[in-house]
Design an enzyme around this catalytic site. Structure first.
Site, mmCIF file in Angstrom:
data_model
loop_
_atom_site.group_PDB
_atom_site.id
_atom_site.type_symbol
_atom_site.label_atom_id
_atom_site.label_comp_id
_atom_site.label_asym_id
_atom_site.label_seq_id
_atom_site.Cartn_x
_atom_site.Cartn_y
_atom_site.Cartn_z
ATOM 1 N N GLY A 21 -0.388 4.189 2.113
ATOM 2 C CA GLY A 21 -0.296 2.907 2.798
ATOM 3 C C GLY A 21 1.130 2.664 3.244
ATOM 4 O O GLY A 21 2.073 3.235 2.690
ATOM 5 N N HIS B 233 3.855 -6.552 0.823
ATOM 6 C CA HIS B 233 5.062 -6.189 1.577
ATOM 7 C C HIS B 233 5.330 -7.186 2.706
ATOM 8 O O HIS B 233 6.479 -7.452 3.051
ATOM 9 C CB HIS B 233 4.903 -4.799 2.212
ATOM 10 C CG HIS B 233 5.272 -3.649 1.310
ATOM 11 N ND1 HIS B 233 6.534 -3.469 0.809
ATOM 12 C CD2 HIS B 233 4.531 -2.615 0.835
ATOM 13 C CE1 HIS B 233 6.558 -2.361 0.059
ATOM 14 N NE2 HIS B 233 5.355 -1.831 0.057
ATOM 15 N N GLN C 199 8.498 -1.997 5.978
ATOM 16 C CA GLN C 199 9.062 -0.781 5.381
ATOM 17 C C GLN C 199 9.737 0.108 6.417
ATOM 18 O O GLN C 199 10.534 0.983 6.061
ATOM 19 C CB GLN C 199 7.966 0.024 4.660
ATOM 20 C CG GLN C 199 7.434 -0.664 3.403
ATOM 21 C CD GLN C 199 6.362 0.185 2.750
ATOM 22 O OE1 GLN C 199 5.195 0.102 3.097
ATOM 23 N NE2 GLN C 199 6.768 1.006 1.800
ATOM 24 N N CYS D 82 5.462 3.465 -4.519
ATOM 25 C CA CYS D 82 5.741 2.901 -3.201
ATOM 26 C C CYS D 82 6.748 3.785 -2.489
ATOM 27 O O CYS D 82 7.734 4.222 -3.097
ATOM 28 C CB CYS D 82 6.299 1.488 -3.369
ATOM 29 S SG CYS D 82 6.735 0.695 -1.812
ATOM 30 N N LEU D 83 6.513 4.050 -1.199
ATOM 31 C CA LEU D 83 7.435 4.897 -0.438
ATOM 32 C C LEU D 83 8.828 4.280 -0.358
ATOM 33 O O LEU D 83 9.813 4.993 -0.153
ATOM 34 C CB LEU D 83 6.878 5.137 0.971
ATOM 35 C CG LEU D 83 5.580 5.957 1.037
ATOM 36 C CD1 LEU D 83 5.087 6.046 2.470
ATOM 37 C CD2 LEU D 83 5.777 7.342 0.444
ATOM 38 N N HIS E 205 -1.272 -4.267 -2.223
ATOM 39 C CA HIS E 205 0.105 -3.749 -2.242
ATOM 40 C C HIS E 205 0.755 -3.909 -0.864
ATOM 41 O O HIS E 205 1.883 -4.398 -0.755
ATOM 42 C CB HIS E 205 0.062 -2.274 -2.670
ATOM 43 C CG HIS E 205 1.393 -1.589 -2.690
ATOM 44 N ND1 HIS E 205 1.950 -1.077 -3.844
ATOM 45 C CD2 HIS E 205 2.285 -1.310 -1.696
ATOM 46 C CE1 HIS E 205 3.129 -0.539 -3.556
ATOM 47 N NE2 HIS E 205 3.352 -0.657 -2.259
ATOM 48 N N GLU E 206 0.024 -3.517 0.187
ATOM 49 C CA GLU E 206 0.610 -3.559 1.536
ATOM 50 C C GLU E 206 0.776 -4.990 2.030
ATOM 51 O O GLU E 206 1.777 -5.325 2.672
ATOM 52 C CB GLU E 206 -0.230 -2.737 2.521
ATOM 53 C CG GLU E 206 -0.368 -1.252 2.186
ATOM 54 C CD GLU E 206 0.945 -0.565 1.834
ATOM 55 O OE1 GLU E 206 2.009 -0.965 2.341
ATOM 56 O OE2 GLU E 206 0.914 0.380 1.030
#
Ligand code: ZN
Length: 156
Positions: free
Chosen positions: A45, A138, A50, A92-93, A134-135
């Site tokens: 995701g 963000h 991000q 998480c990236l 999660h996304e």
């Protein structure tokens, strides 16, 4: 085009993203770039903040975990209902090398627009539910490490 992924503690990651006013070619290019960036980083995701874009756009592809769920992009996604509570491991990236058990709603109902601007309304459970929460976090400047005691997050 691959975009650069911002890494914690970049202050941009803590900012609230603005709603998209028109789902146009610019937004579709952003979505295409976000998929490319996510796949290159082997994530499931990615949210626009991000990659340094303060717009409410996310992409999710959980097929590495559940191949029956098609990849999706959502514009202006909103959680309109949530049920239950479940703990699960997340990474998480934007927070490389850290994983932690995060409490999330078990199922969510999400409303938004697809990349054509058509309304989407879906109920999600399991990995998709977790990824969407999660996304969408963000977009509000919230990272998964904000949702767990710091001691519970451990380096891989
Ligand atoms: Zn993340």
């Amino acid at each position: 085009m691959r975009r650069n992924i911002l890494v914690y503690p970049d202050p941009f990651l803590a900012r609230k993203a603005a709603p998209v006013t028109a789902v146009d070619d610019r937004v579709r290019t952003l979505i295409r770039d976000m998929f490319e960036t996510m796949y290159a980083a082997e994530g499931v995701g990615l949210a626009a903040p991000q990659v340094g874009v303060g717009k409410r756009v996310i992409v999710v592809d959980v097929t590495p975990v559940d191949e029956t769920i098609a990849p999706m992009a959502l514009v202006n996604p909103e959680i309109v209902d949530r049920k239950g509570s479940v703990l699960g491991e997340e990474g998480c990236l934007s927070v490389p090398g850290v994983q932690g058990e995060v409490p999330r709603a078990e199922t969510v109902v999400v409303r938004g627009l697809d990349e054509q601007g058509n309304p989407v309304h879906l109920q999600a459970e399991g990995i998709l539910s977790r990824a969407l929460q999660h996304e969408i976090d963000h977009l509000d400047g919230v990272l998964f490490i904000d949702r767990i005691p710091s001691a519970a997050a451990t380096a891989k």
